[in-house]
Design a protein around this motif. Structure first.
Motif, short mmCIF file in Angstrom:
data_model
loop_
_atom_site.label_atom_id
_atom_site.label_comp_id
_atom_site.label_asym_id
_atom_site.label_seq_id
_atom_site.Cartn_x
_atom_site.Cartn_y
_atom_site.Cartn_z
N LEU A 152 0.02 -13.49 -8.79
CA LEU A 152 1.00 -12.76 -8.43
C LEU A 152 0.55 -11.38 -7.81
O LEU A 152 0.79 -10.80 -6.82
CB LEU A 152 2.11 -12.61 -9.56
CG LEU A 152 2.82 -13.58 -9.98
CD1 LEU A 152 3.54 -13.32 -11.33
CD2 LEU A 152 3.79 -13.74 -8.65
N ALA A 153 -0.78 -10.92 -8.33
CA ALA A 153 -1.14 -9.50 -8.01
C ALA A 153 -1.95 -9.58 -6.75
O ALA A 153 -1.67 -8.79 -6.06
CB ALA A 153 -2.24 -9.18 -9.10
N LEU B 127 0.84 -8.46 0.33
CA LEU B 127 2.09 -7.96 0.96
C LEU B 127 2.21 -6.48 1.24
O LEU B 127 2.53 -5.94 2.08
CB LEU B 127 3.28 -8.39 -0.19
CG LEU B 127 4.43 -8.05 0.40
CD1 LEU B 127 5.03 -9.04 1.42
CD2 LEU B 127 5.50 -8.03 -0.91
N TRP B 128 1.48 -5.66 0.37
CA TRP B 128 1.22 -4.20 0.60
C TRP B 128 0.58 -3.81 1.61
O TRP B 128 0.82 -3.15 2.62
CB TRP B 128 0.62 -3.61 -0.69
CG TRP B 128 0.34 -2.13 -0.95
CD1 TRP B 128 1.53 -1.15 -0.71
CD2 TRP B 128 -0.82 -1.73 -0.66
NE1 TRP B 128 0.70 -0.06 -0.67
CE2 TRP B 128 -0.64 -0.18 -0.68
CE3 TRP B 128 -1.91 -1.78 -0.85
CZ2 TRP B 128 -1.81 0.93 -0.86
CZ3 TRP B 128 -3.18 -1.08 -0.55
CH2 TRP B 128 -2.86 0.47 -0.49
N GLY C 57 1.11 -9.68 -4.21
CA GLY C 57 1.58 -8.18 -3.91
C GLY C 57 0.56 -7.26 -3.26
O GLY C 57 1.04 -6.52 -2.37
N TYR C 58 -0.66 -7.47 -3.58
CA TYR C 58 -1.65 -6.64 -2.80
C TYR C 58 -1.58 -7.01 -1.42
O TYR C 58 -1.57 -5.97 -0.17
CB TYR C 58 -3.05 -6.94 -3.39
CG TYR C 58 -4.35 -6.36 -2.46
CD1 TYR C 58 -4.47 -4.97 -2.32
CD2 TYR C 58 -5.01 -7.12 -1.75
CE1 TYR C 58 -5.49 -4.61 -1.54
CE2 TYR C 58 -5.94 -6.72 -0.84
CZ TYR C 58 -6.04 -5.33 -0.98
OH TYR C 58 -7.23 -4.81 -0.14
#
Length: 50
Positions: A35-36, A42-43, A39-40
């Motif tokens: 998940l991290a 995606l950012w 998210g990274y």
């Protein structure tokens, strides 16, 4: 400058980091590390497109 940095970072990430969609990872059952990573990525993508 910020946009070009994130575009370069996105290219590096594409070469180095694993693709979660190719592995067909279910986000509901993904580990905290996956998940991290999601998210990274995606950012970075969001900032590269802005």
């Amino acid at each position: 400058m910020k946009k070009s940095f994130f575009k370069a970072l996105a290219k590096v990430n594409k070469k180095i980091l694993p693709s979660l969609t190719k592995k067909e990872v279910d986000l509901a059952k993904a580990s905290k590390l996956q998940l991290a990573l999601f998210g990274y990525k995606l950012w970075v993508t969001k900032n590269a497109l802005d």
